[in-house]
Design a protein around this motif. Structure first.
Motif, PDB file in Angstrom:
ATOM      1  N   TYR A 170      51.159  55.009  27.935  1.00  0.00           N
ATOM      2  CA  TYR A 170      51.922  55.331  29.148  1.00  0.00           C
ATOM      3  C   TYR A 170      51.939  54.128  30.105  1.00  0.00           C
ATOM      4  N   CYS A 171      52.094  52.953  29.538  1.00  0.00           N
ATOM      5  CA  CYS A 171      51.990  51.716  30.328  1.00  0.00           C
ATOM      6  C   CYS A 171      53.351  51.326  30.906  1.00  0.00           C
ATOM      7  N   THR A 172      53.874  52.185  31.770  1.00  0.00           N
ATOM      8  CA  THR A 172      55.191  51.957  32.364  1.00  0.00           C
ATOM      9  C   THR A 172      55.265  50.577  33.011  1.00  0.00           C
ATOM     10  N   GLY A 173      56.274  49.830  32.628  1.00  0.00           N
ATOM     11  CA  GLY A 173      56.514  48.526  33.226  1.00  0.00           C
ATOM     12  C   GLY A 173      55.777  47.372  32.583  1.00  0.00           C
ATOM     13  N   ALA A 174      54.771  47.642  31.749  1.00  0.00           N
ATOM     14  CA  ALA A 174      53.990  46.548  31.166  1.00  0.00           C
ATOM     15  C   ALA A 174      54.854  45.638  30.312  1.00  0.00           C
ATOM     16  N   LEU A 175      55.821  46.215  29.633  1.00  0.00           N
ATOM     17  CA  LEU A 175      56.703  45.433  28.775  1.00  0.00           C
ATOM     18  C   LEU A 175      57.441  44.357  29.562  1.00  0.00           C
ATOM     19  N   TYR A 176      57.715  44.631  30.831  1.00  0.00           N
ATOM     20  CA  TYR A 176      58.521  43.731  31.653  1.00  0.00           C
ATOM     21  C   TYR A 176      57.682  42.896  32.631  1.00  0.00           C
ATOM     22  N   ALA A 177      56.369  43.045  32.581  1.00  0.00           N
ATOM     23  CA  ALA A 177      55.518  42.525  33.646  1.00  0.00           C
ATOM     24  C   ALA A 177      55.038  41.101  33.377  1.00  0.00           C
ATOM     25  N   HIS A 178      54.733  40.393  34.464  1.00  0.00           N
ATOM     26  CA  HIS A 178      54.023  39.116  34.374  1.00  0.00           C
ATOM     27  C   HIS A 178      52.512  39.342  34.403  1.00  0.00           C
ATOM     28  N   TRP A 179      52.104  40.391  35.101  1.00  0.00           N
ATOM     29  CA  TRP A 179      50.698  40.781  35.182  1.00  0.00           C
ATOM     30  C   TRP A 179      50.590  42.258  34.826  1.00  0.00           C
ATOM     31  N   ILE A 180      49.517  42.630  34.114  1.00  0.00           N
ATOM     32  CA  ILE A 180      49.287  44.021  33.751  1.00  0.00           C
ATOM     33  C   ILE A 180      47.986  44.480  34.402  1.00  0.00           C
ATOM     34  N   PRO A 181      48.054  45.140  35.563  1.00  0.00           N
ATOM     35  CA  PRO A 181      46.846  45.706  36.166  1.00  0.00           C
ATOM     36  C   PRO A 181      46.252  46.761  35.231  1.00  0.00           C
ATOM     37  N   THR A 182      45.012  46.557  34.845  1.00  0.00           N
ATOM     38  CA  THR A 182      44.389  47.340  33.776  1.00  0.00           C
ATOM     39  C   THR A 182      43.116  48.004  34.289  1.00  0.00           C
ATOM     40  N   LEU A 183      43.040  49.313  34.119  1.00  0.00           N
ATOM     41  CA  LEU A 183      41.855  50.052  34.545  1.00  0.00           C
ATOM     42  C   LEU A 183      40.760  49.870  33.497  1.00  0.00           C
ATOM     43  N   VAL A 184      39.635  49.332  33.934  1.00  0.00           N
ATOM     44  CA  VAL A 184      38.544  49.013  33.012  1.00  0.00           C
ATOM     45  C   VAL A 184      37.235  49.585  33.525  1.00  0.00           C
ATOM     46  N   ILE A 185      36.322  49.807  32.585  1.00  0.00           N
ATOM     47  CA  ILE A 185      34.958  50.208  32.890  1.00  0.00           C
ATOM     48  C   ILE A 185      34.066  48.991  32.665  1.00  0.00           C
ATOM     49  N   THR A 186      33.186  48.743  33.611  1.00  0.00           N
ATOM     50  CA  THR A 186      32.256  47.639  33.455  1.00  0.00           C
ATOM     51  C   THR A 186      30.901  48.059  33.997  1.00  0.00           C
ATOM     52  N   GLU A 187      29.867  47.368  33.556  1.00  0.00           N
ATOM     53  CA  GLU A 187      28.518  47.715  33.985  1.00  0.00           C
ATOM     54  C   GLU A 187      28.116  46.862  35.180  1.00  0.00           C
ATOM     55  N   GLU A 188      27.550  47.523  36.167  1.00  0.00           N
ATOM     56  CA  GLU A 188      27.070  46.824  37.350  1.00  0.00           C
ATOM     57  C   GLU A 188      25.799  47.505  37.834  1.00  0.00           C
ATOM     58  N   LEU A 189      24.731  46.744  37.901  1.00  0.00           N
ATOM     59  CA  LEU A 189      23.437  47.263  38.342  1.00  0.00           C
ATOM     60  C   LEU A 189      23.012  48.491  37.534  1.00  0.00           C
ATOM     61  N   GLY A 190      23.257  48.400  36.237  1.00  0.00           N
ATOM     62  CA  GLY A 190      22.800  49.448  35.338  1.00  0.00           C
ATOM     63  C   GLY A 190      23.657  50.688  35.282  1.00  0.00           C
ATOM     64  N   ARG A 191      24.824  50.686  35.929  1.00  0.00           N
ATOM     65  CA  ARG A 191      25.712  51.856  35.852  1.00  0.00           C
ATOM     66  C   ARG A 191      27.147  51.408  35.642  1.00  0.00           C
ATOM     67  N   ASP A 192      27.936  52.299  35.051  1.00  0.00           N
ATOM     68  CA  ASP A 192      29.345  51.998  34.811  1.00  0.00           C
ATOM     69  C   ASP A 192      30.152  52.210  36.081  1.00  0.00           C
ATOM     70  N   ILE A 193      31.009  51.261  36.389  1.00  0.00           N
ATOM     71  CA  ILE A 193      31.928  51.388  37.506  1.00  0.00           C
ATOM     72  C   ILE A 193      33.333  51.070  37.014  1.00  0.00           C
ATOM     73  N   THR A 194      34.324  51.473  37.799  1.00  0.00           N
ATOM     74  CA  THR A 194      35.727  51.269  37.434  1.00  0.00           C
ATOM     75  C   THR A 194      36.313  50.159  38.289  1.00  0.00           C
ATOM     76  N   CYS A 195      37.043  49.262  37.642  1.00  0.00           N
ATOM     77  CA  CYS A 195      37.730  48.170  38.334  1.00  0.00           C
ATOM     78  C   CYS A 195      39.179  48.105  37.850  1.00  0.00           C
ATOM     79  N   LEU A 196      39.987  47.365  38.581  1.00  0.00           N
ATOM     80  CA  LEU A 196      41.353  47.086  38.163  1.00  0.00           C
ATOM     81  C   LEU A 196      41.452  45.590  37.905  1.00  0.00           C
ATOM     82  N   ALA A 197      41.657  45.249  36.652  1.00  0.00           N
ATOM     83  CA  ALA A 197      41.757  43.850  36.249  1.00  0.00           C
ATOM     84  C   ALA A 197      43.221  43.471  36.093  1.00  0.00           C
ATOM     85  N   PHE A 198      43.642  42.414  36.775  1.00  0.00           N
ATOM     86  CA  PHE A 198      45.009  41.927  36.683  1.00  0.00           C
ATOM     87  C   PHE A 198      45.067  40.918  35.536  1.00  0.00           C
ATOM     88  N   VAL A 199      45.697  41.347  34.448  1.00  0.00           N
ATOM     89  CA  VAL A 199      45.697  40.558  33.209  1.00  0.00           C
ATOM     90  C   VAL A 199      47.057  39.891  33.034  1.00  0.00           C
TER      91      VAL A 199
END
Length: 414
Positions: A170-199
Motif C-alpha cells: 500500500y505504498c501510495t506514491g512510492a513509485l513516483y517519489a524521490h524519497w520514500i518515508p519508511t516506517l521502521v522499528i529500531t532498538e534504542e536503550l534496550g527497547r523497540d521504538i518506531t521511526c520514519l526513515a526518509f530513504v
C-alpha cells in the motif's frame, strides 16, 4: 543535496529527475486558483488514464511544477504555510478531476507534517528545501501478511552504518517519489521504538514493485517496496513514536486529507451525473415529461445529493478550523477536538462519495454503464479509498467523545 541518478540506473528512474524548479505558491488564494486550473487540465484524460492504467508521469511533473506540493512548507522555511482548509480544498479539487491524482500527494503532505512536528531544525531545513526544489515524497508505512498490526521492517544501527530490511505494501506514491518515508522499528536503550526513515528512491537495495491491482485508484502506484540492507544516513531518520506520545496533529492532518479525497470523488460523480442527465438521459415513461431534467423524481434525487454534498463540505471546512487551532496550540483537548471534528467529516464524506458514485447510474440510466465512458471509476475509486480505515470506528470515536468525554486515541487512523 540532490538525488544523484547514475547512468546505469537512468532507464529505471529517468522520470524521477526534477523537470524544473517549481513555482512558489504565495498564499492560500493562490493555491486554490492553481488547483482549479490544474483540475481543468487533468480532468479530460482521467477516464482514459484509469481505463488504460496509464501512469501519470507527465501530469505529476506539471502538478509538482505548479508549486502545490510545497504549499504546506512553513513560511519560515520559504513555503506558503497554507491552512488546513486550503490543503483540504486543493486535495478535493484535484480528486474531483482524477481520484488517483488527488491521492498520490497525500503521503507527501503527511510526511511534511511529520517533519513539522518531530524533526530537528536541520532536518526540516534539508527536507523542506528538497520539496521546494521539486522533489516528492511517497510512503512505505503499511505491511501485509500478518493478522496483527506489528511492523517488522527494521532499522539496524551498527558502527558500520544504518541499514533497513523489510517489505511494505500500500505504498501510495512510492513509485513516483524521490524519497520514500519508511516506517521502521529500531532498538534504542534496550527497547523497540518506531521511526520514519526518509530513504532515497534510487538507493541501492530499494526495489519499488508496481503490483497494485485494486479495482479502484488504479494509478496511485500503491504497490510494494522491498528493502534489502538499504543504507540510510542518521540525519534521514526522524522520530515517529514520540510524536504520538504527546498531542500532535499528525493524525488529524492525515485524516482530513482522506476526507478531502472522498469529497472530491463525490463532487466528480455528482458533476458527471448532472452532465449526463442534461445531455443524454431520457425521462422515465411514467413521468410524462419530454426531458430527463424535468422528471420530478430525478430532480428530487439530485436535490438530496446536493444537500448532503454541501453538508460534507461544511463539515470538512469546520474540521479544518479545528486542525488549524490544534496546530497553533497543541494540547490533549485541542488535538482531540480536531480528531473528532475530522472523524465527523470523514463519516459524511465516506457515505456521500459512495452514494454519489452509485446513484450516478440510477439517475443516468443503462447507457451510462458503457465501458468507454468510464463513469464507474467514481464508485470504484471511492469504494477503494474509503476502505483505508472503517467509517464505523469514526462513529464510535465521535459517540464516545460526546457521551463519555473519552478522547480518541492518537494515531494516524483518526
Amino acid at each position: 543535496m540532490s538525488i544523484d541518478i547514475s547512468e546505469d540506473t537512468a532507464a529505471d528512474t529517468r522520470e524521477l529527475q526534477v523537470q524544473r524548479t517549481p513555482d512558489l505558491i504565495t498564499d492560500d488564494a493562490h493555491a486554490l486558483r492553481v488547483a482549479k486550473r490544474l483540475a481543468e487540465e487533468f480532468a479530460p484524460e482521467a477516464a482514459a488514464r484509469d481505463r488504460e492504467r496509464r501512469l501519470p508521469w507527465a501530469e505529476l511533473d506539471v502538478f509538482v511544477a505548479s508549486g502545490l506540493w510545497g504549499m504546506t512548507v512553513p513560511r519560515e522555511f520559504g513555503g506558503a504555510g497554507v491552512s488546513s482548509a486550503t490543503l483540504a480544498e486543493v486535495t478535493a479539487t484535484i480528486a474531483a478531476a482524477d481520484g488517483s491524482l488527488g491521492q498520490i500527494p497525500q503521503n507527501h503532505f503527511y510526511a511534511l507534517e511529520v517533519l513539522c512536528v518531530g524533526a530537528s531544525a536541520e532536518q526540516q531545513r534539508f527536507f523542506f528545501d528538497r520539496v521546494l526544489a521539486g522533489e516528492r515524497f511517497g510512503n512505505a508505512l503499511a505491511e501485509t501478511g500478518h493478522k496483527d498490526f506489528k511492523r517488522r521492517t527494521r532499522l539496524t544501527r551498527t558502527t558500520a552504518g544504518w541499514h533497513i530490511d523489510g517489505r511494505k505494501f500500500y505504498c501510495t506514491g512510492a513509485l513516483y517519489a524521490h524519497w520514500i518515508p519508511t516506517l521502521v522499528i529500531t532498538e534504542e536503550l534496550g527497547r523497540d521504538i518506531t521511526c520514519l526513515a526518509f530513504v532515497p528512491r534510487n538507493a541501492q537495495g530499494v526495489e519499488v514493485i508496481d503490483d497494485w491491482d485494486g479495482f479502484g485508484q488504479r494509478i496511485t502506484g500503491s504497490g510494494s517496496v522491498q528493502f534489502n540492507h538499504v543504507r540510510v544516513e542518521p540525519e534521514w531518520v526522524v522520530p515517529f513514536q514520540a510524536s504520538f506520545e504527546r498531542p500532535t496533529t499528525i493524525g488529524p492532518v492525515a485524516q482530513i486529507m482522506h476526507a478531502a479525497i472522498d469529497l472530491g470523488q463525490a463532487r466528480g460523480a455528482f458533476q458527471a451525473a448532472l452532465q449526463f442527465v442534461r445531455e443524454h438521459s431520457r425521462p422515465w415513461i411514467d413521468a410524462k415529461v419530454d426531458r430527463a431534467t424535468d422528471d420530478p423524481l430525478t430532480i428530487a434525487q439530485f436535490g438530496d445529493l446536493a444537500v448532503r454534498l454541501r453538508a460534507a463540505e461544511a463539515l470538512l471546512r469546520r474540521a479544518a478550523r479545528f486542525v488549524d487551532a490544534a496546530q497553533a496550540g497543541p494540547s490533549d483537548r485541542s488535538v482531540a477536538e480536531a480528531s473528532v471534528a475530522v472523524a465527523e467529516a470523514r463519516a459524511l464524506t465516506t457515505t456521500i462519495s459512495l452514494d454519489a458514485g452509485s446513484r450516478l447510474f440510477e439517475l443516468t440510466g443503462t447507457s451510462a454503464t458503457l465501458d468507454g465512458l468510464g463513469l464507474d471509476r467514481f464508485w470504484r475509486n471511492a469504494r477503494t479509498h474509503t476502505l483505508h480505515d472503517p467509517v464505523r470506528w469514526k462513529y464510535h470515536a465521535v459517540g464516545n467523545y460526546y457521551l463519555n468525554d473519552k478522547l480518541p486515541p492518537r494515531h494516524g487512523a483518526l
